[in-house]
Design a protein around this motif. Sequence first.
Motif, PDB file in Angstrom:
ATOM      1  N   LYS A 273       0.845  -1.206   0.000  1.00  0.00           N
ATOM      2  CA  LYS A 273       0.000   0.000   0.000  1.00  0.00           C
ATOM      3  C   LYS A 273       0.874   1.248   0.000  1.00  0.00           C
ATOM      4  O   LYS A 273       0.628   2.208  -0.750  1.00  0.00           O
ATOM      5  N   GLY A 274       1.935   1.249   0.826  1.00  0.00           N
ATOM      6  CA  GLY A 274       2.845   2.390   0.858  1.00  0.00           C
ATOM      7  C   GLY A 274       3.535   2.613  -0.477  1.00  0.00           C
ATOM      8  O   GLY A 274       3.685   3.754  -0.940  1.00  0.00           O
ATOM      9  N   ALA A 275       3.948   1.517  -1.131  1.00  0.00           N
ATOM     10  CA  ALA A 275       4.619   1.624  -2.428  1.00  0.00           C
ATOM     11  C   ALA A 275       3.666   2.188  -3.481  1.00  0.00           C
ATOM     12  O   ALA A 275       4.030   3.085  -4.253  1.00  0.00           O
TER      13      ALA A 275
ATOM     14  N   VAL B 219      13.672  -3.786  -4.860  1.00  0.00           N
ATOM     15  CA  VAL B 219      12.656  -3.001  -5.564  1.00  0.00           C
ATOM     16  C   VAL B 219      11.310  -3.725  -5.586  1.00  0.00           C
ATOM     17  O   VAL B 219      11.244  -4.942  -5.772  1.00  0.00           O
ATOM     18  N   PHE B 220      10.229  -2.946  -5.385  1.00  0.00           N
ATOM     19  CA  PHE B 220       8.867  -3.471  -5.505  1.00  0.00           C
ATOM     20  C   PHE B 220       8.455  -3.350  -6.965  1.00  0.00           C
ATOM     21  O   PHE B 220       8.375  -2.239  -7.511  1.00  0.00           O
ATOM     22  N   ASN B 221       8.231  -4.491  -7.616  1.00  0.00           N
ATOM     23  CA  ASN B 221       7.754  -4.539  -9.003  1.00  0.00           C
ATOM     24  C   ASN B 221       6.245  -4.682  -8.928  1.00  0.00           C
ATOM     25  O   ASN B 221       5.737  -5.718  -8.504  1.00  0.00           O
ATOM     26  N   ILE B 222       5.519  -3.650  -9.342  1.00  0.00           N
ATOM     27  CA  ILE B 222       4.066  -3.604  -9.134  1.00  0.00           C
ATOM     28  C   ILE B 222       3.358  -3.487 -10.477  1.00  0.00           C
ATOM     29  O   ILE B 222       3.642  -2.584 -11.268  1.00  0.00           O
ATOM     30  N   VAL B 223       2.434  -4.417 -10.727  1.00  0.00           N
ATOM     31  CA  VAL B 223       1.592  -4.342 -11.919  1.00  0.00           C
ATOM     32  C   VAL B 223       0.236  -3.786 -11.503  1.00  0.00           C
ATOM     33  O   VAL B 223      -0.414  -4.316 -10.606  1.00  0.00           O
ATOM     34  N   VAL B 224      -0.165  -2.708 -12.161  1.00  0.00           N
ATOM     35  CA  VAL B 224      -1.489  -2.118 -11.967  1.00  0.00           C
ATOM     36  C   VAL B 224      -2.281  -2.440 -13.230  1.00  0.00           C
ATOM     37  O   VAL B 224      -1.807  -2.204 -14.347  1.00  0.00           O
ATOM     38  N   TYR B 225      -3.498  -2.983 -13.055  1.00  0.00           N
ATOM     39  CA  TYR B 225      -4.307  -3.424 -14.193  1.00  0.00           C
ATOM     40  C   TYR B 225      -5.383  -2.411 -14.547  1.00  0.00           C
ATOM     41  O   TYR B 225      -5.935  -1.736 -13.671  1.00  0.00           O
ATOM     42  N   SER B 226      -5.710  -2.349 -15.831  1.00  0.00           N
ATOM     43  CA  SER B 226      -6.831  -1.522 -16.288  1.00  0.00           C
ATOM     44  C   SER B 226      -8.136  -2.139 -15.787  1.00  0.00           C
ATOM     45  O   SER B 226      -8.168  -3.333 -15.444  1.00  0.00           O
ATOM     46  N   PRO B 227      -9.221  -1.358 -15.747  1.00  0.00           N
ATOM     47  CA  PRO B 227     -10.491  -1.908 -15.252  1.00  0.00           C
ATOM     48  C   PRO B 227     -10.963  -3.163 -15.994  1.00  0.00           C
ATOM     49  O   PRO B 227     -11.552  -4.046 -15.390  1.00  0.00           O
ATOM     50  N   ASP B 228     -10.690  -3.269 -17.297  1.00  0.00           N
ATOM     51  CA  ASP B 228     -11.124  -4.459 -18.044  1.00  0.00           C
ATOM     52  C   ASP B 228     -10.120  -5.604 -17.966  1.00  0.00           C
ATOM     53  O   ASP B 228     -10.363  -6.695 -18.477  1.00  0.00           O
ATOM     54  N   GLY B 229      -8.964  -5.394 -17.331  1.00  0.00           N
ATOM     55  CA  GLY B 229      -7.976  -6.455 -17.154  1.00  0.00           C
ATOM     56  C   GLY B 229      -7.191  -6.812 -18.397  1.00  0.00           C
ATOM     57  O   GLY B 229      -6.421  -7.768 -18.394  1.00  0.00           O
ATOM     58  N   ARG B 230      -7.330  -6.025 -19.460  1.00  0.00           N
ATOM     59  CA  ARG B 230      -6.639  -6.358 -20.713  1.00  0.00           C
ATOM     60  C   ARG B 230      -5.317  -5.621 -20.873  1.00  0.00           C
ATOM     61  O   ARG B 230      -4.496  -5.977 -21.702  1.00  0.00           O
ATOM     62  N   LYS B 231      -5.135  -4.568 -20.087  1.00  0.00           N
ATOM     63  CA  LYS B 231      -3.883  -3.806 -20.126  1.00  0.00           C
ATOM     64  C   LYS B 231      -3.334  -3.685 -18.709  1.00  0.00           C
ATOM     65  O   LYS B 231      -4.053  -3.899 -17.738  1.00  0.00           O
ATOM     66  N   GLY B 232      -2.084  -3.310 -18.625  1.00  0.00           N
ATOM     67  CA  GLY B 232      -1.488  -3.084 -17.319  1.00  0.00           C
ATOM     68  C   GLY B 232      -0.278  -2.197 -17.446  1.00  0.00           C
ATOM     69  O   GLY B 232       0.167  -1.870 -18.554  1.00  0.00           O
TER      70      GLY B 232
ATOM     71  N   ALA C  94       8.936   0.714  -7.461  1.00  0.00           N
ATOM     72  CA  ALA C  94       9.088   1.557  -6.276  1.00  0.00           C
ATOM     73  C   ALA C  94      10.281   1.044  -5.476  1.00  0.00           C
ATOM     74  O   ALA C  94      10.329  -0.126  -5.098  1.00  0.00           O
ATOM     75  N   ASP C  95      11.219   1.946  -5.241  1.00  0.00           N
ATOM     76  CA  ASP C  95      12.450   1.585  -4.527  1.00  0.00           C
ATOM     77  C   ASP C  95      12.340   2.050  -3.074  1.00  0.00           C
ATOM     78  O   ASP C  95      12.127   3.240  -2.820  1.00  0.00           O
ATOM     79  N   PRO C  96      12.451   1.124  -2.103  1.00  0.00           N
ATOM     80  CA  PRO C  96      12.353   1.532  -0.698  1.00  0.00           C
ATOM     81  C   PRO C  96      13.423   2.569  -0.350  1.00  0.00           C
ATOM     82  O   PRO C  96      14.588   2.413  -0.709  1.00  0.00           O
ATOM     83  N   GLY C  97      12.987   3.625   0.325  1.00  0.00           N
ATOM     84  CA  GLY C  97      13.917   4.678   0.727  1.00  0.00           C
ATOM     85  C   GLY C  97      14.372   4.479   2.162  1.00  0.00           C
ATOM     86  O   GLY C  97      13.881   3.601   2.877  1.00  0.00           O
ATOM     87  N   GLU C  98      15.288   5.316   2.588  1.00  0.00           N
ATOM     88  CA  GLU C  98      15.859   5.187   3.924  1.00  0.00           C
ATOM     89  C   GLU C  98      14.876   5.575   5.023  1.00  0.00           C
ATOM     90  O   GLU C  98      14.986   5.128   6.153  1.00  0.00           O
TER      91      GLU C  98
END
Length: 197
Positions: free
Chosen positions: A63-65, A109-122, A127-131
């Motif tokens: 959630k933070g990332a 590194v946090f590799n995060i996939v965010v999907y489109s509402p129809d799930g056909r794109k992403g 996001a790199d954790p900071g100090e």
Amino acid sequence: MRKLVASTTQHRADKKTVRRSLDQHSVSPIVMALLFVVACLLPAWTSAQAARTEMGKVPLRLKGAVNCLVKANFVRQYDLSYLGLKVGDWAWVRYQVGSISGVGDTPGVFNIVVYSPDGRKGMLLFADPGESGGFNAIMNAYHLHRHGSKWSADYGNGGYAMYKAIGKFVTELSHRPRYRIQLAPGGNECEAEKSQP
């Protein structure tokens, strides 16, 4: 003649026995109706259970990332709009922490996939954790496209070999749990946007 009468009587007795046996073993209409209702409702129930599992508690670091990514101007202006999303929307995401095979050495590194509402794109975002406990939004992202059960990538840094490795990674990631997250910008814990090393 006696044999014929005896045979006919025996045949009738056998028919009654068979009929009685069938009546005893046949399923009553009420049981059949209940089985039918269960068969109809079971897929909906299992699907609801799967959704409940997938929408389970979102890991705080994820959630933070996501919040820090959404705070970054380039993510809001380009990546979310590409997916048909905006700040405040809810989106499905999947993630993995660590290096992606064939892409480079990025252990935390946090590799995060965010999907489109129809799930056909992403979009594959990083996001790199900071100090300070927050995250840096890395200025690199990949457009993702679903073809059946497989994903392909383009747009980000790299060429064909990089896109192929990312497509393979996202396809494998699609078998992991997904989480429903509101796209809200993070606060002071988010650090400055930075370019990919």
